[in-house]
Design an enzyme around this catalytic site. Sequence first.
Site, PDB file in Angstrom:
ATOM      1  N   CYS A  85      56.053  48.348  30.868  1.00 28.83           N
ATOM      2  CA  CYS A  85      55.538  49.717  30.866  1.00 28.83           C
ATOM      3  C   CYS A  85      54.008  49.708  30.774  1.00 28.83           C
ATOM      4  CB  CYS A  85      56.192  50.529  29.750  1.00 28.83           C
ATOM      5  SG  CYS A  85      55.980  52.310  29.913  1.00 28.83           S
ATOM      6  N   HIS A 194      62.207  49.305  30.016  1.00 27.22           N
ATOM      7  CA  HIS A 194      62.041  48.584  28.754  1.00 27.22           C
ATOM      8  C   HIS A 194      63.252  47.704  28.425  1.00 27.22           C
ATOM      9  CE1 HIS A 194      58.453  50.717  27.027  1.00 27.22           C
ATOM     10  NE2 HIS A 194      58.796  51.576  27.973  1.00 27.22           N
ATOM     11  N   GLU A 196      63.402  45.442  26.205  1.00 25.49           N
ATOM     12  CA  GLU A 196      63.457  45.177  24.764  1.00 25.49           C
ATOM     13  C   GLU A 196      64.280  46.217  24.013  1.00 25.49           C
ATOM     14  OE1 GLU A 196      59.883  47.938  25.036  1.00 25.49           O
ATOM     15  OE2 GLU A 196      61.011  46.555  26.312  1.00 25.49           O
TER      16      GLU A 196
END
Length: 222
Positions: A85, A194, A196
């Site tokens: 991002c 994302h 994560e």
Amino acid sequence: MKIGVVTFPGSLDDVDAQRAVTIGGHQAVALWHGDHDLRGVDAIVLPGGFSYGDYLRCGAISRFSPVMAEVIAAAGRGMPVLGICNGFQILCESHLLPGALIRNDHRKFVCRDQRLRVENNRTPWTSAYAEGAEITIVLKNGEGGFVADEATLDRLEGEGQVVARYLGDNPNGSLRDIAGVTNAAGNVVGLMPHPEHAVEELTGAGTNGLGFFTSLVEQSFA
């Protein structure tokens, strides 16, 4: 492996990235934007957020942080670097990746689970996936539209540098539905969604993002 996660003023996904690195079986090393060395890490993650408040342009100020001089040099030596991002925006501003990220075409912030297709599984960050694998991870951005001139887009397509592509509705107007790209050498990857946030069954969209952190093999790039 020791994987450094850089915190910039305004980063907000750095702790999430550190946790994903740990769940992926590696040692997370916290790096600060003002650091002048990388503390012996084997790979680097530039996390999401709003570095320097996204003033000027997203990532444009962070590109000049002291740590980025070290990141650029390490990337040139072949160290794996992942920008997520805002980290993707920083990599483009640093000219480690081609193209740019601009405001979403619908002018609204978007936050949702997003389907992707892995187009290139030959990078250090995507080797855990099968080529063409369809995954779902979290997307959240206001300036996530990937743009480049036609010649650059054709080169990215022709040389296999498109890492991931949006499936279903394009969430931000990215040209050719591009969600992530890599450099010509394959060691630097930028991804707008994302991974994560998709590493545990308990929260988020499941564990489809974990492969970005388990793909790394045990070797030194320093």
